[in-house]
Design a protein around this motif. Structure first.
Motif, PDB file in Angstrom:
ATOM      1  N   ALA A 114     -11.573   9.551 -10.155  1.00  0.00           N
ATOM      2  CA  ALA A 114     -10.409   9.097  -9.450  1.00  0.00           C
ATOM      3  C   ALA A 114     -11.032   7.816  -8.552  1.00  0.00           C
ATOM      4  CB  ALA A 114      -9.995  10.083  -8.097  1.00  0.00           C
ATOM      5  N   LEU A 115     -12.123   7.693  -8.148  1.00  0.00           N
ATOM      6  CA  LEU A 115     -12.679   6.528  -7.613  1.00  0.00           C
ATOM      7  C   LEU A 115     -13.020   5.384  -8.453  1.00  0.00           C
ATOM      8  CD1 LEU A 115     -15.547   8.139  -5.260  1.00  0.00           C
ATOM      9  CD2 LEU A 115     -13.494   6.767  -4.587  1.00  0.00           C
ATOM     10  N   TYR A 170      -9.078   3.933  -9.286  1.00  0.00           N
ATOM     11  CA  TYR A 170      -8.753   3.519  -7.881  1.00  0.00           C
ATOM     12  C   TYR A 170      -9.288   2.156  -7.755  1.00  0.00           C
ATOM     13  CZ  TYR A 170      -7.127   2.793  -3.349  1.00  0.00           C
ATOM     14  OH  TYR A 170      -6.618   2.255  -1.893  1.00  0.00           O
ATOM     15  N   LEU A 171     -10.629   2.189  -7.873  1.00  0.00           N
ATOM     16  CA  LEU A 171     -11.349   0.740  -7.420  1.00  0.00           C
ATOM     17  C   LEU A 171     -11.513  -0.039  -8.667  1.00  0.00           C
ATOM     18  CD1 LEU A 171     -13.835   2.464  -5.118  1.00  0.00           C
ATOM     19  CD2 LEU A 171     -11.914   1.195  -4.362  1.00  0.00           C
ATOM     20  N   GLN A 172     -11.196   0.498  -9.944  1.00  0.00           N
ATOM     21  CA  GLN A 172     -11.482  -0.116 -11.124  1.00  0.00           C
ATOM     22  C   GLN A 172     -13.037  -0.676 -11.369  1.00  0.00           C
ATOM     23  OE1 GLN A 172      -8.906  -1.397 -13.915  1.00  0.00           O
ATOM     24  NE2 GLN A 172      -8.593   0.693 -13.003  1.00  0.00           N
TER      25      GLN A 172
END
Length: 218
Positions: free
Chosen positions: A99-100, A103-105
């Motif tokens: 997910a990180l 979300y942060l690409q």
């Protein structure tokens, strides 16, 4: 003691078992999906526009890896009504770091996932030994019986092996390309783990405690 018996020690003792072929699919399936999605990311993005929203190939691979991991855990639960500790912990880390990553690409998070998981297992096993608790003996005692010394040695070996895997992952993802890291994660780490598991056969045979029903002294 057969090779299959040694490999089965990775399962939680006393739980309903699934066929070896399906077990292999559940363990390797998400990794194969990850490898395929990374290598064919542009093709997938072209044919499935929704996936293109995730980003480049590594991000598409991360999203599908998370989905495949969730599916594998769901199938395991349906068939056995339990979730083995190692796949469960690994799955949780996949979801959090995946997910990180999305979300942060930033693919650093998904690349660090094996490091985190292997370090966690290694520290738990070695930490247990430091307090006089060979934890593998508590987890796998129903699968096969070893002497106290046997459990200590096996726990030490696996604890160190997990830490070696953590260091190896750090070296590979930091020094090589993303494509190389993905290939190594699938086609390198798993064979190394299987070979290490089979290499423990002499220790397990040496320290095995014979069962009472065999009419021999333990």
């Amino acid at each position: 003691m057969s090779n299959d018996r040694i490999i089965e020690t990775l399962e939680e003792a006393g739980k309903p078992k699934i066929s070896p072929a399906l077990k292999l699919v559940l363990e390797l399936g998400p990794l194969v999906v990850f490898f395929f999605a990374n290598s064919r990311g542009e093709w997938l993005a072209g044919h499935f526009p929704a996936l293109a929203e995730l980003g480049g190939p590594i991000f598409i691979a991360t999203g599908l890896f998370m989905a495949a991991t969730a599916a594998a855990l769901a199938v395991s639960w349906v068939l056995t009504r339990t979730l083995p500790m190692m796949p469960l912990v690994s799955g949780i880390v996949v979801f959090v770091f995946g997910a990180l990553t999305l979300y942060l690409q930033n693919d650093t998070f998904i690349k660090m996932k094996p490091t985190i998981v292997n370090t966690l297992f290694g520290v738990i096993l070695l930490g247990g030994l430091a307090f006089g608790k060979p934890l593998l003996g508590y987890v796998f005692n129903a699968a096969f019986k070893l002497t106290e010394e046997g459990w200590r040695k096996l726990t030490l070996r696996w604890g160190l092996f997990f830490l070696v895997l953590a260091v190896l992952n750090e070296v590979v993802w930091r020094q090589f390309s993303t494509d190389f890291w993905v290939a190594f994660k699938v086609w390198g780490t798993m064979p190394i783990t299987i070979l290490f598991t089979l290499a423990q056969m002499p220790l397990i045979m040496k320290y095995s405690v014979e069962q009472p029903e065999e009419g021999k002294a333990p």
